[in-house]
Design a protein around this motif. Structure first.
Motif, PDB file in Angstrom:
ATOM      1  N   GLY A  71       0.041   4.967  -3.486  1.00 23.61           N
ATOM      2  CA  GLY A  71       1.071   5.988  -3.384  1.00 23.61           C
ATOM      3  C   GLY A  71       0.802   6.973  -2.261  1.00 23.61           C
ATOM      4  O   GLY A  71       1.722   7.361  -1.526  1.00 23.61           O
ATOM      5  N   LEU A  72      -0.459   7.380  -2.120  1.00 22.59           N
ATOM      6  CA  LEU A  72      -0.819   8.290  -1.021  1.00 22.59           C
ATOM      7  C   LEU A  72      -0.603   7.626   0.333  1.00 22.59           C
ATOM      8  O   LEU A  72      -0.092   8.249   1.275  1.00 22.59           O
ATOM      9  CB  LEU A  72      -2.282   8.722  -1.170  1.00 22.59           C
ATOM     10  CG  LEU A  72      -2.622   9.592  -2.386  1.00 22.59           C
ATOM     11  CD1 LEU A  72      -4.119   9.865  -2.432  1.00 22.59           C
ATOM     12  CD2 LEU A  72      -1.843  10.904  -2.351  1.00 22.59           C
ATOM     13  N   ALA A  73      -1.005   6.349   0.444  1.00 19.94           N
ATOM     14  CA  ALA A  73      -0.833   5.627   1.704  1.00 19.94           C
ATOM     15  C   ALA A  73       0.647   5.439   2.019  1.00 19.94           C
ATOM     16  O   ALA A  73       1.081   5.579   3.174  1.00 19.94           O
ATOM     17  CB  ALA A  73      -1.534   4.272   1.627  1.00 19.94           C
ATOM     18  N   ALA A  74       1.449   5.145   0.998  1.00 21.51           N
ATOM     19  CA  ALA A  74       2.889   4.960   1.204  1.00 21.51           C
ATOM     20  C   ALA A  74       3.546   6.252   1.658  1.00 21.51           C
ATOM     21  O   ALA A  74       4.437   6.243   2.522  1.00 21.51           O
ATOM     22  CB  ALA A  74       3.528   4.466  -0.089  1.00 21.51           C
ATOM     23  N   ALA A  75       3.119   7.383   1.104  1.00 19.91           N
ATOM     24  CA  ALA A  75       3.693   8.665   1.487  1.00 19.91           C
ATOM     25  C   ALA A  75       3.320   9.036   2.922  1.00 19.91           C
ATOM     26  O   ALA A  75       4.124   9.625   3.658  1.00 19.91           O
ATOM     27  CB  ALA A  75       3.214   9.754   0.531  1.00 19.91           C
ATOM     28  N   THR A  76       2.113   8.656   3.331  1.00 20.39           N
ATOM     29  CA  THR A  76       1.657   8.992   4.679  1.00 20.39           C
ATOM     30  C   THR A  76       2.330   8.131   5.740  1.00 20.39           C
ATOM     31  O   THR A  76       2.728   8.626   6.803  1.00 20.39           O
ATOM     32  CB  THR A  76       0.128   8.818   4.780  1.00 20.39           C
ATOM     33  OG1 THR A  76      -0.510   9.656   3.800  1.00 20.39           O
ATOM     34  CG2 THR A  76      -0.385   9.198   6.160  1.00 20.39           C
ATOM     35  N   THR A  77       2.448   6.837   5.457  1.00 22.88           N
ATOM     36  CA  THR A  77       2.984   5.907   6.452  1.00 22.88           C
ATOM     37  C   THR A  77       4.487   5.682   6.326  1.00 22.88           C
ATOM     38  O   THR A  77       5.092   5.068   7.203  1.00 22.88           O
ATOM     39  CB  THR A  77       2.288   4.542   6.318  1.00 22.88           C
ATOM     40  OG1 THR A  77       2.533   4.019   5.002  1.00 22.88           O
ATOM     41  CG2 THR A  77       0.788   4.677   6.531  1.00 22.88           C
ATOM     42  N   ARG A  78       5.056   6.159   5.218  1.00 24.07           N
ATOM     43  CA  ARG A  78       6.480   5.941   4.928  1.00 24.07           C
ATOM     44  C   ARG A  78       6.813   4.439   4.871  1.00 24.07           C
ATOM     45  O   ARG A  78       7.865   3.994   5.343  1.00 24.07           O
ATOM     46  CB  ARG A  78       7.367   6.637   5.960  1.00 24.07           C
ATOM     47  CG  ARG A  78       7.237   8.153   5.925  1.00 24.07           C
ATOM     48  CD  ARG A  78       8.197   8.809   6.889  1.00 24.07           C
ATOM     49  NE  ARG A  78       8.061  10.269   6.849  1.00 24.07           N
ATOM     50  CZ  ARG A  78       8.776  11.111   7.585  1.00 24.07           C
ATOM     51  NH1 ARG A  78       9.700  10.627   8.432  1.00 24.07           N
ATOM     52  NH2 ARG A  78       8.596  12.414   7.507  1.00 24.07           N
ATOM     53  N   ALA A  79       5.866   3.689   4.300  1.00 25.96           N
ATOM     54  CA  ALA A  79       6.065   2.239   4.139  1.00 25.96           C
ATOM     55  C   ALA A  79       5.746   1.869   2.688  1.00 25.96           C
ATOM     56  O   ALA A  79       4.798   1.133   2.415  1.00 25.96           O
ATOM     57  CB  ALA A  79       5.171   1.464   5.100  1.00 25.96           C
ATOM     58  N   PRO A  80       6.511   2.398   1.732  1.00 22.67           N
ATOM     59  CA  PRO A  80       6.198   2.156   0.323  1.00 22.67           C
ATOM     60  C   PRO A  80       6.269   0.690  -0.076  1.00 22.67           C
ATOM     61  O   PRO A  80       5.449   0.227  -0.884  1.00 22.67           O
ATOM     62  CB  PRO A  80       7.258   2.982  -0.420  1.00 22.67           C
ATOM     63  CG  PRO A  80       8.381   3.146   0.552  1.00 22.67           C
ATOM     64  CD  PRO A  80       7.725   3.238   1.888  1.00 22.67           C
ATOM     65  N   PHE A  81       7.239  -0.050   0.487  1.00 14.52           N
ATOM     66  CA  PHE A  81       7.371  -1.456   0.108  1.00 14.52           C
ATOM     67  C   PHE A  81       6.103  -2.231   0.443  1.00 14.52           C
ATOM     68  O   PHE A  81       5.640  -3.070  -0.334  1.00 14.52           O
ATOM     69  CB  PHE A  81       8.572  -2.079   0.817  1.00 14.52           C
ATOM     70  CG  PHE A  81       8.769  -3.538   0.478  1.00 14.52           C
ATOM     71  CD1 PHE A  81       9.427  -3.910  -0.679  1.00 14.52           C
ATOM     72  CD2 PHE A  81       8.276  -4.525   1.322  1.00 14.52           C
ATOM     73  CE1 PHE A  81       9.597  -5.256  -0.998  1.00 14.52           C
ATOM     74  CE2 PHE A  81       8.444  -5.867   1.015  1.00 14.52           C
ATOM     75  CZ  PHE A  81       9.103  -6.228  -0.148  1.00 14.52           C
ATOM     76  N   THR A  82       5.534  -1.958   1.606  1.00 15.82           N
ATOM     77  CA  THR A  82       4.339  -2.677   2.053  1.00 15.82           C
ATOM     78  C   THR A  82       3.186  -2.477   1.087  1.00 15.82           C
ATOM     79  O   THR A  82       2.527  -3.440   0.663  1.00 15.82           O
ATOM     80  CB  THR A  82       3.930  -2.203   3.458  1.00 15.82           C
ATOM     81  OG1 THR A  82       4.993  -2.459   4.372  1.00 15.82           O
ATOM     82  CG2 THR A  82       2.667  -2.912   3.927  1.00 15.82           C
ATOM     83  N   PHE A  83       2.936  -1.227   0.722  1.00 16.41           N
ATOM     84  CA  PHE A  83       1.766  -0.942  -0.112  1.00 16.41           C
ATOM     85  C   PHE A  83       1.973  -1.346  -1.568  1.00 16.41           C
ATOM     86  O   PHE A  83       1.069  -1.883  -2.213  1.00 16.41           O
ATOM     87  CB  PHE A  83       1.410   0.540  -0.007  1.00 16.41           C
ATOM     88  CG  PHE A  83       0.831   0.917   1.313  1.00 16.41           C
ATOM     89  CD1 PHE A  83      -0.498   0.655   1.595  1.00 16.41           C
ATOM     90  CD2 PHE A  83       1.617   1.502   2.308  1.00 16.41           C
ATOM     91  CE1 PHE A  83      -1.043   0.978   2.819  1.00 16.41           C
ATOM     92  CE2 PHE A  83       1.080   1.828   3.533  1.00 16.41           C
ATOM     93  CZ  PHE A  83      -0.253   1.566   3.796  1.00 16.41           C
ATOM     94  N   TYR A  84       3.151  -1.103  -2.098  1.00 18.63           N
ATOM     95  CA  TYR A  84       3.384  -1.475  -3.494  1.00 18.63           C
ATOM     96  C   TYR A  84       3.484  -2.991  -3.662  1.00 18.63           C
ATOM     97  O   TYR A  84       3.111  -3.533  -4.709  1.00 18.63           O
ATOM     98  CB  TYR A  84       4.625  -0.778  -4.039  1.00 18.63           C
ATOM     99  CG  TYR A  84       4.409   0.703  -4.235  1.00 18.63           C
ATOM    100  CD1 TYR A  84       3.346   1.168  -5.022  1.00 18.63           C
ATOM    101  CD2 TYR A  84       5.242   1.641  -3.634  1.00 18.63           C
ATOM    102  CE1 TYR A  84       3.126   2.519  -5.189  1.00 18.63           C
ATOM    103  CE2 TYR A  84       5.028   3.000  -3.806  1.00 18.63           C
ATOM    104  CZ  TYR A  84       3.972   3.428  -4.580  1.00 18.63           C
ATOM    105  OH  TYR A  84       3.750   4.781  -4.754  1.00 18.63           O
ATOM    106  N   MET A  85       3.951  -3.689  -2.630  1.00 15.42           N
ATOM    107  CA  MET A  85       3.948  -5.146  -2.683  1.00 15.42           C
ATOM    108  C   MET A  85       2.511  -5.672  -2.636  1.00 15.42           C
ATOM    109  O   MET A  85       2.162  -6.634  -3.338  1.00 15.42           O
ATOM    110  CB  MET A  85       4.754  -5.719  -1.504  1.00 15.42           C
ATOM    111  CG  MET A  85       4.757  -7.252  -1.442  1.00 15.42           C
ATOM    112  SD  MET A  85       5.378  -8.022  -2.954  1.00 15.42           S
ATOM    113  CE  MET A  85       7.126  -7.634  -2.809  1.00 15.42           C
ATOM    114  N   ALA A  86       1.677  -5.034  -1.831  1.00 17.70           N
ATOM    115  CA  ALA A  86       0.265  -5.431  -1.768  1.00 17.70           C
ATOM    116  C   ALA A  86      -0.407  -5.230  -3.120  1.00 17.70           C
ATOM    117  O   ALA A  86      -1.165  -6.092  -3.593  1.00 17.70           O
ATOM    118  CB  ALA A  86      -0.456  -4.630  -0.683  1.00 17.70           C
ATOM    119  N   VAL A  87      -0.131  -4.097  -3.759  1.00 15.00           N
ATOM    120  CA  VAL A  87      -0.701  -3.831  -5.075  1.00 15.00           C
ATOM    121  C   VAL A  87      -0.186  -4.837  -6.103  1.00 15.00           C
ATOM    122  O   VAL A  87      -0.937  -5.330  -6.957  1.00 15.00           O
ATOM    123  CB  VAL A  87      -0.368  -2.384  -5.517  1.00 15.00           C
ATOM    124  CG1 VAL A  87      -0.709  -2.179  -6.988  1.00 15.00           C
ATOM    125  CG2 VAL A  87      -1.139  -1.393  -4.662  1.00 15.00           C
TER     126      VAL A  87
END
Length: 228
Positions: free
Chosen positions: A181-197
């Motif tokens: 969530g922190l990484a998604a907020a910083t990079t504005r790429a939530p789909f990328t990080f939540y898909m990875a998780v």
């Protein structure tokens, strides 16, 4: 890869696994106690176990997590203040694993109870006739056979528990979901990080299914399967 946040997410994965494993151990303790209470001759013990399983299984895990973490901390500090102990701060990790373990202990109570009931009653009677104490009977006769009958339900609860461990992020625990969530907020790429998780969780559950299937085969050696 993942904008350089992969190492941080993998560190969160370690915490997620620690939460899941510790919660499982706690859930097994609650499950065994609950199953023993449900099969007890004591009406009070059976009533308490019924209330526990009915209440916990009827409430959402998220509500219980918030209720125990915040409400439990308030209750403990009221008692501590009355006794002059000062403020007690419950660590998020302890609160998280105790809550998850307590919740899934209710589900494992029914799993273990059903597994124990699947063992022919005559084996317990034979053990008592041979002079075994109740503790020896449970250790040598009941528990080894209970494992075989409990593995399917146990496996299902473990898979759900791995996914439910994501709830600890709401109480500030720095797990994989929190870091994603922190990484998604910083990079504005939530789909990328939540898909990875999501893929990591899928890998964990798939690996768990394979390992638990092997354990089930190991405990089923010598047991003849009946086809209908």
């Amino acid at each position: 890869m993942l904008y350089g946040y992969l190492p941080a997410i993998l560190e969160g994965l370690v915490l997620t696994l620690q939460v899941s494993a510790t919660s499982l151990a706690i859930a097994c303790v609650f499950g065994l106690i609950g199953a023993a209470a449900k099969l007890s001759a004591s009406r009070g013990a059976r009533w308490a176990a019924d209330v526990y399983t009915t209440l916990i299984r009827g409430l959402p895990e998220l509500v219980l997590m918030l209720l125990i973490f915040y409400g439990g901390q308030i209750a403990i500090n009221k008692v501590a203040d009355a006794r002059g102990w000062g403020y007690v701060d419950i660590p998020p990790f302890l609160a998280g694993v105790m809550t998850v373990g307590f919740i899934f202990g209710a589900y494992l109570t029914e799993t273990f109870r059903g597994a124990i009931l699947a063992i022919p009653k005559g084996q317990s009677e034979a053990a008592m006739a041979f002079g075994l104490t109740r503790g020896q009977m449970w250790r040598r006769i009941i528990l080894p056979q209970m494992v075989r009958h409990a593995i399917p339900g146990f496996s299902n609860n473990w898979l759900i528990m791995i996914k439910a461990s994501a709830l600890v992020s709401i109480i500030g625990l720095d797990d994989m979901i929190h870091r994603a969530g922190l990484a998604a907020a910083t990079t504005r790429a939530p789909f990328t990080f939540y898909m990875a998780v999501a893929l990591i969780y899928l890998a964990l559950t798939t690996l768990s299914i394979i390992l638990l299937s092997q354990i089930e085969k190991r405990y089923s050696l010598g047991v003849k399967k009946v086809s209908f």
